[in-house]
Design a protein around this motif. Structure first.
Motif, PDB file in Angstrom:
ATOM      1  N   ARG A 369       0.837  -1.209   0.000  1.00  0.00           N
ATOM      2  CA  ARG A 369       0.000   0.000   0.000  1.00  0.00           C
ATOM      3  C   ARG A 369       0.865   1.250   0.000  1.00  0.00           C
ATOM      4  N   GLU A 370       1.845   1.267   0.904  1.00  0.00           N
ATOM      5  CA  GLU A 370       2.723   2.437   0.984  1.00  0.00           C
ATOM      6  C   GLU A 370       3.475   2.620  -0.333  1.00  0.00           C
ATOM      7  N   LEU A 371       3.940   1.504  -0.902  1.00  0.00           N
ATOM      8  CA  LEU A 371       4.730   1.584  -2.132  1.00  0.00           C
ATOM      9  C   LEU A 371       3.932   2.147  -3.294  1.00  0.00           C
ATOM     10  N   VAL A 372       2.754   1.560  -3.559  1.00  0.00           N
ATOM     11  CA  VAL A 372       2.032   1.996  -4.759  1.00  0.00           C
ATOM     12  C   VAL A 372       1.393   3.368  -4.572  1.00  0.00           C
ATOM     13  N   SER A 373       1.186   3.782  -3.330  1.00  0.00           N
ATOM     14  CA  SER A 373       0.599   5.110  -3.180  1.00  0.00           C
ATOM     15  C   SER A 373       1.673   6.207  -3.223  1.00  0.00           C
ATOM     16  N   ARG A 374       2.934   5.841  -3.033  1.00  0.00           N
ATOM     17  CA  ARG A 374       3.991   6.862  -3.062  1.00  0.00           C
ATOM     18  C   ARG A 374       4.793   6.886  -4.356  1.00  0.00           C
ATOM     19  N   LEU A 375       4.898   5.710  -5.032  1.00  0.00           N
ATOM     20  CA  LEU A 375       5.781   5.632  -6.194  1.00  0.00           C
ATOM     21  C   LEU A 375       5.063   5.113  -7.435  1.00  0.00           C
ATOM     22  N   ASP A 376       5.532   5.588  -8.603  1.00  0.00           N
ATOM     23  CA  ASP A 376       5.138   4.984  -9.880  1.00  0.00           C
ATOM     24  C   ASP A 376       6.176   3.922 -10.185  1.00  0.00           C
ATOM     25  N   LEU A 377       5.731   2.693 -10.370  1.00  0.00           N
ATOM     26  CA  LEU A 377       6.698   1.601 -10.535  1.00  0.00           C
ATOM     27  C   LEU A 377       6.669   1.064 -11.964  1.00  0.00           C
ATOM     28  N   SER A 378       7.850   0.659 -12.463  1.00  0.00           N
ATOM     29  CA  SER A 378       7.880  -0.002 -13.778  1.00  0.00           C
ATOM     30  C   SER A 378       9.029  -1.004 -13.801  1.00  0.00           C
ATOM     31  N   ALA A 379       9.002  -1.869 -14.849  1.00  0.00           N
ATOM     32  CA  ALA A 379      10.025  -2.929 -14.935  1.00  0.00           C
ATOM     33  C   ALA A 379      11.332  -2.339 -15.438  1.00  0.00           C
ATOM     34  N   ALA A 380      12.449  -2.791 -14.860  1.00  0.00           N
ATOM     35  CA  ALA A 380      13.752  -2.333 -15.321  1.00  0.00           C
ATOM     36  C   ALA A 380      14.147  -3.065 -16.606  1.00  0.00           C
ATOM     37  N   ARG A 381      13.672  -4.304 -16.778  1.00  0.00           N
ATOM     38  CA  ARG A 381      13.920  -5.074 -18.011  1.00  0.00           C
ATOM     39  C   ARG A 381      12.644  -5.852 -18.318  1.00  0.00           C
ATOM     40  N   PRO A 382      12.444  -6.175 -19.618  1.00  0.00           N
ATOM     41  CA  PRO A 382      11.182  -6.842 -19.948  1.00  0.00           C
ATOM     42  C   PRO A 382      11.073  -8.275 -19.413  1.00  0.00           C
ATOM     43  N   GLN A 383      12.196  -9.025 -19.445  1.00  0.00           N
ATOM     44  CA  GLN A 383      12.066 -10.440 -19.079  1.00  0.00           C
ATOM     45  C   GLN A 383      11.936 -10.648 -17.570  1.00  0.00           C
ATOM     46  N   GLY A 384      11.103 -11.624 -17.187  1.00  0.00           N
ATOM     47  CA  GLY A 384      10.890 -11.919 -15.769  1.00  0.00           C
ATOM     48  C   GLY A 384      12.160 -12.486 -15.140  1.00  0.00           C
ATOM     49  N   GLU A 385      12.195 -12.516 -13.808  1.00  0.00           N
ATOM     50  CA  GLU A 385      13.413 -12.988 -13.132  1.00  0.00           C
ATOM     51  C   GLU A 385      13.364 -14.479 -12.845  1.00  0.00           C
ATOM     52  N   ARG A 386      14.530 -15.113 -12.953  1.00  0.00           N
ATOM     53  CA  ARG A 386      14.642 -16.531 -12.623  1.00  0.00           C
ATOM     54  C   ARG A 386      14.594 -16.706 -11.115  1.00  0.00           C
ATOM     55  N   ARG A 387      14.293 -17.953 -10.722  1.00  0.00           N
ATOM     56  CA  ARG A 387      14.215 -18.271  -9.297  1.00  0.00           C
ATOM     57  C   ARG A 387      15.584 -18.775  -8.822  1.00  0.00           C
ATOM     58  N   VAL A 388      16.084 -18.270  -7.706  1.00  0.00           N
ATOM     59  CA  VAL A 388      17.332 -18.807  -7.155  1.00  0.00           C
ATOM     60  C   VAL A 388      17.106 -19.167  -5.683  1.00  0.00           C
ATOM     61  N   ARG A 389      17.937 -20.059  -5.180  1.00  0.00           N
ATOM     62  CA  ARG A 389      17.807 -20.475  -3.781  1.00  0.00           C
ATOM     63  C   ARG A 389      18.640 -19.552  -2.903  1.00  0.00           C
ATOM     64  N   ARG A 390      18.025 -19.006  -1.848  1.00  0.00           N
ATOM     65  CA  ARG A 390      18.783 -18.222  -0.863  1.00  0.00           C
ATOM     66  C   ARG A 390      18.455 -18.791   0.510  1.00  0.00           C
TER      67      ARG A 390
END
Ligand code: HEM
Length: 419
Positions: A369-390
């Motif tokens: 809620r805080e994020l979308v009401s304060r910032l306009d967000l967009s993708a830095a690159r078109p392709q989605g991110e892969r999953r990694v184990r952390r």
């Protein structure tokens, strides 16, 4: 690999894993229901979670079974009741707003470090009850050090080879843990002596007043182990789920626009659906474990004592017969049909269901809620991110990389809700 196995072998398959033994994966909702509603004497989760022993300690609710587990769980449950979450809302919103105000604008930024900072401070303040600057910083630094110790691949390999019980006595590991343990014990003693203990809302203060069935108070060792458990179980999982939510939202502009409109008008339904869909499509924990203490028939097959059954969150959430077009990010599906107890299981289930499920979803709501009401967000690159184990979670490879610009009309969601 899990997807390959389920394609080749169907709803139920067995993997024999070095140092782990036999795991039987379950992906069918009926088999999962059988496990979650089964007799806890026959299905040991504590024994199956033994890999967490070195950090969590032997009194952790995650590592106990049968009556000892239920007794510990009962002491902790009241702290995580849905209604109590409202009291934590102000802290969550304050921490989120402060971090989001500092967000670097106009350049690709990984969301994950900020999400981690937010979830760590929220846990330290609402669970540990520490809010003075210097104490917060010292404890935060020591705990971050412990949490990052186990994430390097060579350390995970060492853990697997030596086994959790031998790691506990390893000098290098003890030194890391002793430092944070000393601060935790200091905090426990200070709080026990605090004159306002009875008026306080944080989880540690509530646990200090909780009593076992025989009337005794929790020991310092119990309190330390449960604090570490709540930290480990609640911090990285929630931060990573938030990073996944952002990773998906910036690639689905229509969903992001709808979310923003609804948040602006003080609505919650779509926000809930976005969180439910994120936890479905990108569960940070892939499976839960139960070790069989006796032979048991599950999914029409007789499984031997000693085998570990693994209700597989990841595969169950991708079943096309339960979720049409399962790989699509479509929050609307949860507006059409609410999540099912045995078909939506990001928090596991039965008597072992995640104690912090409401806490995590509430925190995700406040932060998004805080994020979308304060910032306009967009993708830095078109392709989605892969999953990694952390460590114990599946995370987006670039930590949920996004671009942000300040929104023209900034109105805090709390103000909007009050209006
Ligand atoms: C998105 C965030 C989270 C996810 C996906 C998650 C997921 C899980 C899962 C899968 C389990 C195992 C359940 C089972 O074996 O059936 C679990 C257990 C647990 N979680 Fe969470 N969790 C999250 C956040 C939290 C938070 C915020 C806290 C507390 C502050 C927390 C505390 C616990 C505890 C204490 C257990 C052990 C319950 C027991 O054994 O009785 N979790 N969680």
């Amino acid at each position: 690999m899990m997807e390959d196995c389920s394609r080749r072998y169907g709803d139920m398959f067995t993997l024999r894993i070095t140092h782990e033994g036999t795991w039987v994966f379950l992906t069918d909702p009926d088999a999962v229901r059988q496990v979650f509603t089964g007799d806890p004497r026959l299905l040991h989760a504590g024994e199956a979670n033994i890999v967490l022993l070195p950090v969590l300690g032997s009194r952790s609710v995650l590592l106990l079974d049968e009556p000892e587990h239920m007794a510990q769980r009962k002491l902790m449950l009241p702290s995580f009741h849905g209604r109590r979450m409202r009291r934590y809302e102000d802290v969550m919103a304050e921490v989120a707003a402060r971090e989001i105000e500092r967000w670097p604008l106009g350049a690709p930024v990984s969301a994950w470090p900020t999400m981690q900072t937010i979830t760590l401070e929220v846990i330290l303040r609402t669970v540990f009850g520490v809010d003075e600057g210097e104490r917060l910083r010292r404890l935060g630094d020591a705990l971050r050090h412990v949490l990052s110790w186990g994430t390097r691949p060579q350390r995970l390999a060492l853990l697997a080879m030596l086994g959790p019980r031998r790691i506990v006595d390893l000098g290098v590991f003890r030194r890391v843990l002793d430092q944070s343990d000393a601060l935790i014990y200091e905090e426990i003693r200070r709080r026990r002596a605090a004159p306002d203990l009875e008026e306080r809302d944080d989880v540690l203060s509530l646990l200090l007043q909780a009593r076992h069935e025989d009337g005794s108070l929790m020991s310092e060792k119990e309190l330390r182990d449960e604090l570490m458990t709540l930290l480990l179980a609640g911090h990285e999982t929630t931060a990573t789920s938030l990073a996944w939510a952002l990773e998906a939202l910036v690639r689905h502009p229509a969903a992001l626009a709808r979310l923003r409109d609804e948040v602006d008008s003080g609505e919650d339904a779509y926000l809930d659906a976005v969180i439910q869909e994120t936890l479905r499509l990108r569960p940070v924990i892939a499976l839960v474990l139960r070790r069989l203490t006796e032979p048991m028939e599950i999914g029409g097959r007789l499984l031997p004592a000693g085998a570990t059954v693994a209700p597989c969150i990841y595969l169950l959430h991708r079943r096309p017969d339960v979720y049409p077009d399962p790989r699509a990010f479509r929050p609307e599906r949860f507006l059409e049909q609410p999540p099912g107890t045995y078909t939506w299981i990001p928090f596991g289930g039965g008597v072992r269901r995640c104690l912090g499920a409401s806490f995590a979803q509430f925190e995700m709501k406040v932060v998004l809620r805080e994020l979308v009401s304060r910032l306009d967000l967009s993708a830095a690159r078109p392709q989605g991110e892969r999953r990694v184990r952390r460590a114990i979670v599946f995370a987006p490879q670039r930590g949920g990389e996004i671009m942000a610009a300040r929104r023209e009309r900034v109105e805090s969601p709390l103000t909007a809700a009050a209006a």
